[in-house]
Design a protein around this motif. Sequence first.
Motif, mmCIF file in Angstrom:
data_model
loop_
_atom_site.group_PDB
_atom_site.id
_atom_site.type_symbol
_atom_site.label_atom_id
_atom_site.label_comp_id
_atom_site.label_asym_id
_atom_site.label_seq_id
_atom_site.Cartn_x
_atom_site.Cartn_y
_atom_site.Cartn_z
ATOM 1 N N ALA A 143 -4.196 -5.752 -8.136
ATOM 2 C CA ALA A 143 -5.545 -5.864 -7.565
ATOM 3 C C ALA A 143 -6.530 -6.557 -8.507
ATOM 4 O O ALA A 143 -7.543 -7.094 -8.046
ATOM 5 C CB ALA A 143 -6.073 -4.478 -7.205
ATOM 6 N N TYR A 144 -6.231 -6.561 -9.810
ATOM 7 C CA TYR A 144 -7.149 -7.176 -10.773
ATOM 8 C C TYR A 144 -7.444 -8.641 -10.448
ATOM 9 O O TYR A 144 -8.625 -9.038 -10.381
ATOM 10 C CB TYR A 144 -6.593 -7.036 -12.191
ATOM 11 C CG TYR A 144 -7.395 -7.781 -13.231
ATOM 12 C CD1 TYR A 144 -8.540 -7.215 -13.784
ATOM 13 C CD2 TYR A 144 -7.022 -9.064 -13.650
ATOM 14 C CE1 TYR A 144 -9.287 -7.901 -14.732
ATOM 15 C CE2 TYR A 144 -7.758 -9.755 -14.592
ATOM 16 C CZ TYR A 144 -8.889 -9.174 -15.131
ATOM 17 O OH TYR A 144 -9.625 -9.865 -16.061
ATOM 18 N N PRO A 145 -6.432 -9.494 -10.240
ATOM 19 C CA PRO A 145 -6.744 -10.894 -9.923
ATOM 20 C C PRO A 145 -7.481 -11.045 -8.591
ATOM 21 O O PRO A 145 -8.265 -11.992 -8.416
ATOM 22 C CB PRO A 145 -5.371 -11.577 -9.884
ATOM 23 C CG PRO A 145 -4.391 -10.485 -9.699
ATOM 24 C CD PRO A 145 -4.965 -9.288 -10.358
ATOM 25 N N VAL A 146 -7.246 -10.126 -7.664
ATOM 26 C CA VAL A 146 -7.965 -10.159 -6.390
ATOM 27 C C VAL A 146 -9.451 -9.926 -6.630
ATOM 28 O O VAL A 146 -10.308 -10.668 -6.130
ATOM 29 C CB VAL A 146 -7.408 -9.100 -5.416
ATOM 30 C CG1 VAL A 146 -8.254 -9.024 -4.150
ATOM 31 C CG2 VAL A 146 -5.959 -9.413 -5.058
ATOM 32 N N ASN A 147 -9.770 -8.903 -7.408
ATOM 33 C CA ASN A 147 -11.174 -8.613 -7.715
ATOM 34 C C ASN A 147 -11.814 -9.721 -8.536
ATOM 35 O O ASN A 147 -12.990 -10.066 -8.331
ATOM 36 C CB ASN A 147 -11.276 -7.280 -8.465
ATOM 37 C CG ASN A 147 -11.164 -6.085 -7.548
ATOM 38 O OD1 ASN A 147 -11.900 -5.960 -6.571
ATOM 39 N ND2 ASN A 147 -10.240 -5.195 -7.843
ATOM 40 N N ARG A 148 -11.053 -10.287 -9.450
ATOM 41 C CA ARG A 148 -11.594 -11.369 -10.277
ATOM 42 C C ARG A 148 -11.918 -12.594 -9.421
ATOM 43 O O ARG A 148 -12.961 -13.236 -9.599
ATOM 44 C CB ARG A 148 -10.593 -11.744 -11.378
ATOM 45 C CG ARG A 148 -11.175 -12.625 -12.478
ATOM 46 C CD ARG A 148 -10.117 -12.886 -13.557
ATOM 47 N NE ARG A 148 -10.695 -13.570 -14.691
ATOM 48 C CZ ARG A 148 -10.970 -14.882 -14.727
ATOM 49 N NH1 ARG A 148 -10.693 -15.629 -13.655
ATOM 50 N NH2 ARG A 148 -11.492 -15.440 -15.794
ATOM 51 N N TYR A 149 -11.015 -12.907 -8.506
ATOM 52 C CA TYR A 149 -11.227 -14.040 -7.593
ATOM 53 C C TYR A 149 -12.483 -13.827 -6.753
ATOM 54 O O TYR A 149 -13.308 -14.743 -6.581
ATOM 55 C CB TYR A 149 -9.998 -14.199 -6.700
ATOM 56 C CG TYR A 149 -10.139 -15.249 -5.622
ATOM 57 C CD1 TYR A 149 -9.864 -16.590 -5.887
ATOM 58 C CD2 TYR A 149 -10.540 -14.901 -4.334
ATOM 59 C CE1 TYR A 149 -9.999 -17.557 -4.893
ATOM 60 C CE2 TYR A 149 -10.675 -15.859 -3.338
ATOM 61 C CZ TYR A 149 -10.400 -17.179 -3.625
ATOM 62 O OH TYR A 149 -10.532 -18.119 -2.637
ATOM 63 N N LEU A 150 -12.648 -12.607 -6.237
ATOM 64 C CA LEU A 150 -13.809 -12.306 -5.405
ATOM 65 C C LEU A 150 -15.107 -12.358 -6.207
ATOM 66 O O LEU A 150 -16.119 -12.881 -5.741
ATOM 67 C CB LEU A 150 -13.644 -10.928 -4.755
ATOM 68 C CG LEU A 150 -12.514 -10.800 -3.718
ATOM 69 C CD1 LEU A 150 -12.342 -9.352 -3.293
ATOM 70 C CD2 LEU A 150 -12.805 -11.680 -2.498
ATOM 71 N N LEU A 151 -15.068 -11.808 -7.430
ATOM 72 C CA LEU A 151 -16.270 -11.814 -8.267
ATOM 73 C C LEU A 151 -16.693 -13.231 -8.637
ATOM 74 O O LEU A 151 -17.891 -13.543 -8.697
ATOM 75 C CB LEU A 151 -16.014 -11.001 -9.541
ATOM 76 C CG LEU A 151 -16.076 -9.472 -9.386
ATOM 77 C CD1 LEU A 151 -15.504 -8.794 -10.621
ATOM 78 C CD2 LEU A 151 -17.504 -9.017 -9.144
ATOM 79 N N GLN A 152 -15.725 -14.101 -8.897
ATOM 80 C CA GLN A 152 -16.031 -15.488 -9.224
ATOM 81 C C GLN A 152 -16.816 -16.170 -8.114
ATOM 82 O O GLN A 152 -17.605 -17.077 -8.367
ATOM 83 C CB GLN A 152 -14.739 -16.266 -9.484
ATOM 84 C CG GLN A 152 -14.213 -16.166 -10.900
ATOM 85 C CD GLN A 152 -13.003 -17.055 -11.114
ATOM 86 O OE1 GLN A 152 -12.062 -17.060 -10.328
ATOM 87 N NE2 GLN A 152 -13.032 -17.827 -12.186
#
Length: 224
Positions: A143-152
């Motif tokens: 889930a970390y890369p998913v959240n990072r992508y969304l935050l970007q």
Amino acid sequence: MSDTASHEHHGHEHDAGHQMGSLNAMSASATLHCLTGCAIGEIAGLLIGTAIGLSNGWTIAISIALAFVFGYTLSTLPLLKAGLALGTALGVVLAADTLSIATMEVVDNLVMALIPGAMNAGLVNVVFWVGMMIALTVAFFAAYPVNRYLLQRGKGHALTHQYHGTDTAVTGPSRFIPSIPTPSLVAVLIAFMLGGLIVAIADELGENTGGEPGGHSAVSTQRR
């Protein structure tokens, strides 16, 4: 390169590095926040399903439903404390957390299904707690890369982050809503899971030495 140009170049690199570090930290925090809610819901669902002898399918369904409920709740409370109306807060949270929670649930349940015996283990069972720890760890990294992508892109937890830290100005009923920091929730979750693991180890040691395992019959009914 002139001294001025060199200074500006290093300044840009410093700013970019600072922004990258901030993004990574926010992504990790957002993922831990979602993971805590999901874990609380899942463990509650497994406790309910195991205690009343539900099948694997029903137990998983209840666990997933409660994971979403607790995940959404933990994200909604800070927004309510910041003064948002319940409907507005829920709308923000649904848009911010759904993809992250869904990713965690798919990965977490898949890992549990792949670990031999984990899905059918009783709650007083080392395999269950070790399997849960492994599954939640894998779910975090998924889930970390998913959240990072969304935050970007200004989505995900970026939608809720703008309201954090504004509760000091709230003077209505919202000021009574508890504010629980994510590190505190994570600490409680880790302590609970370690406690469950210790109880399971003690139970198995009691069986191996011919003693009476405490509470084994009450909570170790296998999910069928």
